[in-house]
Design a protein around this motif. Sequence first.
Motif, mmCIF file in Angstrom:
data_model
loop_
_atom_site.group_PDB
_atom_site.id
_atom_site.type_symbol
_atom_site.label_atom_id
_atom_site.label_comp_id
_atom_site.label_asym_id
_atom_site.label_seq_id
_atom_site.Cartn_x
_atom_site.Cartn_y
_atom_site.Cartn_z
ATOM 1 N N ARG A 142 0.829 -1.208 0.000
ATOM 2 C CA ARG A 142 0.000 0.000 0.000
ATOM 3 C C ARG A 142 0.861 1.255 0.000
ATOM 4 N NH1 ARG A 142 -5.396 -0.972 1.176
ATOM 5 N NH2 ARG A 142 -5.751 -3.157 1.653
ATOM 6 N N LEU A 153 -1.104 4.463 -1.388
ATOM 7 C CA LEU A 153 -2.435 4.383 -0.783
ATOM 8 C C LEU A 153 -2.383 4.819 0.676
ATOM 9 C CD1 LEU A 153 -3.751 1.025 -2.277
ATOM 10 C CD2 LEU A 153 -4.562 3.313 -2.802
ATOM 11 N N ILE A 154 -1.256 4.517 1.331
ATOM 12 C CA ILE A 154 -1.060 5.012 2.693
ATOM 13 C C ILE A 154 0.294 5.702 2.760
ATOM 14 C CG2 ILE A 154 -2.535 3.270 3.772
ATOM 15 C CD1 ILE A 154 -0.141 1.717 4.579
ATOM 16 N N TRP A 179 -11.799 1.439 -3.630
ATOM 17 C CA TRP A 179 -10.990 2.667 -3.455
ATOM 18 C C TRP A 179 -9.536 2.385 -3.740
ATOM 19 C CZ3 TRP A 179 -13.410 6.970 -3.559
ATOM 20 C CH2 TRP A 179 -14.675 7.100 -2.999
ATOM 21 N N LYS A 180 -9.057 1.216 -3.271
ATOM 22 C CA LYS A 180 -7.637 0.923 -3.442
ATOM 23 C C LYS A 180 -7.284 0.799 -4.917
ATOM 24 C CE LYS A 180 -8.547 -3.869 -2.052
ATOM 25 N NZ LYS A 180 -8.914 -4.469 -3.320
ATOM 26 N N LEU A 186 -7.635 4.594 -6.431
ATOM 27 C CA LEU A 186 -6.642 5.548 -5.952
ATOM 28 C C LEU A 186 -5.210 5.116 -6.257
ATOM 29 C CD1 LEU A 186 -8.319 6.615 -2.612
ATOM 30 C CD2 LEU A 186 -8.371 7.753 -4.821
ATOM 31 N N ALA A 187 -5.022 3.868 -6.720
ATOM 32 C CA ALA A 187 -3.684 3.450 -7.143
ATOM 33 C C ALA A 187 -3.501 3.701 -8.643
ATOM 34 C CB ALA A 187 -3.448 1.974 -6.826
ATOM 35 N N ARG A 238 -6.121 12.423 -6.019
ATOM 36 C CA ARG A 238 -7.256 12.300 -5.109
ATOM 37 C C ARG A 238 -8.158 13.516 -5.236
ATOM 38 N NH1 ARG A 238 -5.620 9.161 0.365
ATOM 39 N NH2 ARG A 238 -4.293 7.596 -0.588
ATOM 40 N N ALA A 268 -7.521 13.617 0.803
ATOM 41 C CA ALA A 268 -6.218 13.525 0.129
ATOM 42 C C ALA A 268 -5.149 12.974 1.053
ATOM 43 C CB ALA A 268 -5.815 14.903 -0.386
ATOM 44 N N ARG A 269 -5.312 13.180 2.356
ATOM 45 C CA ARG A 269 -4.264 12.790 3.292
ATOM 46 C C ARG A 269 -4.491 11.429 3.939
ATOM 47 N NH1 ARG A 269 -0.782 16.691 4.697
ATOM 48 N NH2 ARG A 269 -0.142 15.421 6.452
ATOM 49 N N ASP A 289 -5.263 7.503 4.896
ATOM 50 C CA ASP A 289 -4.816 6.186 4.448
ATOM 51 C C ASP A 289 -6.008 5.411 3.895
ATOM 52 O OD1 ASP A 289 -2.293 6.749 5.195
ATOM 53 O OD2 ASP A 289 -2.247 5.477 6.977
ATOM 54 N N VAL A 290 -5.762 4.681 2.816
ATOM 55 C CA VAL A 290 -6.832 3.905 2.187
ATOM 56 C C VAL A 290 -6.753 2.463 2.637
ATOM 57 C CG1 VAL A 290 -7.848 3.192 0.010
ATOM 58 C CG2 VAL A 290 -6.739 5.409 0.195
ATOM 59 N N LYS A 291 -7.877 1.972 3.134
ATOM 60 C CA LYS A 291 -7.894 0.582 3.595
ATOM 61 C C LYS A 291 -7.890 -0.378 2.441
ATOM 62 C CE LYS A 291 -10.735 1.142 7.259
ATOM 63 N NZ LYS A 291 -12.047 0.978 7.703
#
Lengths: 304, 237
Positions: free
Chosen positions: A49, A54-55, B89-90, B93-94, B99, B232-233, B235-237
Amino acid sequence: MSAWIIETDRLTKTVGGKTLVDGLNLTIGKGEVYGFLGPNGAGKTTTIRMLLGLIRPTRGKVRLFGQDLQRNRTAVLRKVGSLVEYPSYYGHLTGYENLEAVRRLLDAPKSRIDEVLGVVRLTKGAGRPVKAYSLGMKQRLGIATVLLGKPELLILDEPTNGLDPAGILEIRELIKSMARDHGMTILVSSHLLSEVDQMATRVGIIHKGKMIFQDSIQALRDRSRGRISLTVDRTEEAWKALLGSGIRAEAADGRLLVESLSDEKVAAIVRLLVRHDIAVYRIQEEKRSLEEHFLALTDGGDSL
Amino acid sequence: MIARVMAAEWLKIRKKPIWFLAVIGPAGVVGLQAANFGLRYDYLVKQYEDDLWGGLIGNVHYLAVPALLLGLALVASMLASLEHQTNAWKQTLALPVTRFAVFTAKFAILLVVLAVSCTLLAVGTAALGAGLGFGYAFPAGELLTASYLPFVAAMPFMALQIWMSVTLSNQAVPLTVGIAGTILSLYSVRMSDWFPWKWPYLINEWNDPLVSAGAGLAAGFLLYAAGLVHFARRDVK
């Protein structure tokens, strides 16, 4: 300027006081198939991630294609295809429409959709809603999505998780052909060594957030070479006799263990023991499988 | 880049009842007023003798505000659920999109869908008035004010609902907030002017609908910006 496709510098992620990834230096060269191994919960997905932005890392840096990820995120990610854990899809749309949604984001040519459907052999099911797909089909759709943008780097997190043996084989062959035929650099994570063993050229083993091994798969195989076990009548004396001629052995419950040696060396050991009038009952080669070695490295894979 | 993300969003909301909601909202409001005026025709026509159109537009407006607040919460949740359902989302957003573009596209889609609803409301109101025999010389300015300015005044709620729906995977939270706000709005006319739930009614001590709309626009932009920074900041699970 480094030649690494992926390079992390002391990458660290702390969540709620718990360090999930701890000072990871991961390097992947061009054209490599990198097997990223570790038991469940070792920090593989967290690392991936971070590689994809992503994080945010708590500390440390990620460089992809020699560029800082945080500063050039979109430019860098254009060359990356990723599949993180379970496949993401829009269940109410067909396979084709799912690809079209991502194609619009990437601004790729329309013809690319049929190409990738062909690559993963999903052309026939493309008109059906994805919610009716089997897991294997969903995973293939996921890989088709990854390939849409003609990436130079694939990041695949547990791509064979939950698949049946035929599905696993299929995905594995697909990954191998991506590297072989298209020269892609591939990072594939898994908690099973056997899986990575068959496609990786290089492996990294992560355990409790730390990188405990990173080298070629051959180096890992060398480290897990077998040992010779000798069962003799007087262990102590035999041990001394061997030491006397410069051979280090390990004495354990009536047996002597020596590192794997050439045939001549084994013959020399036997001759030596016989000359010392020590009875040799058995000589066995103890092969430690790669899997056992991996388990030993990761404390018996306590969370497996 | 926002155009590309929006093109993907339009595709994704196909087969979802978002457009159905966009039509059923104004249709329901106009339909209820048709029943209201149909059943109490003589009484209401006598009451609004001096300004028949004004009476109708006012009635539609009062009913449209709760419908708008409820509708925007539902649509915002639906838009976010596209990704929440299979945790897409993952994947999104990758991809090489910012974002900023992803968040803004969601917000923009909500604005477009609601703008379509407001347009339908204006058309429906005009048609209803004509059908009730109020003539064809409807007060265009008044009609457009009552149809579109509540939408502008409701911007903070749109921004807030998009923010909550996108960042919380459990849609019960944003939906509860949205429904509670809708109920609150029914009592807000009596509240003081700074109360945001009052703004869509366009009532204020200056007697100027633009004051309410302007406050909504400003607050809406601030909430959008705050949501964007957070999105934007995070973390995406």
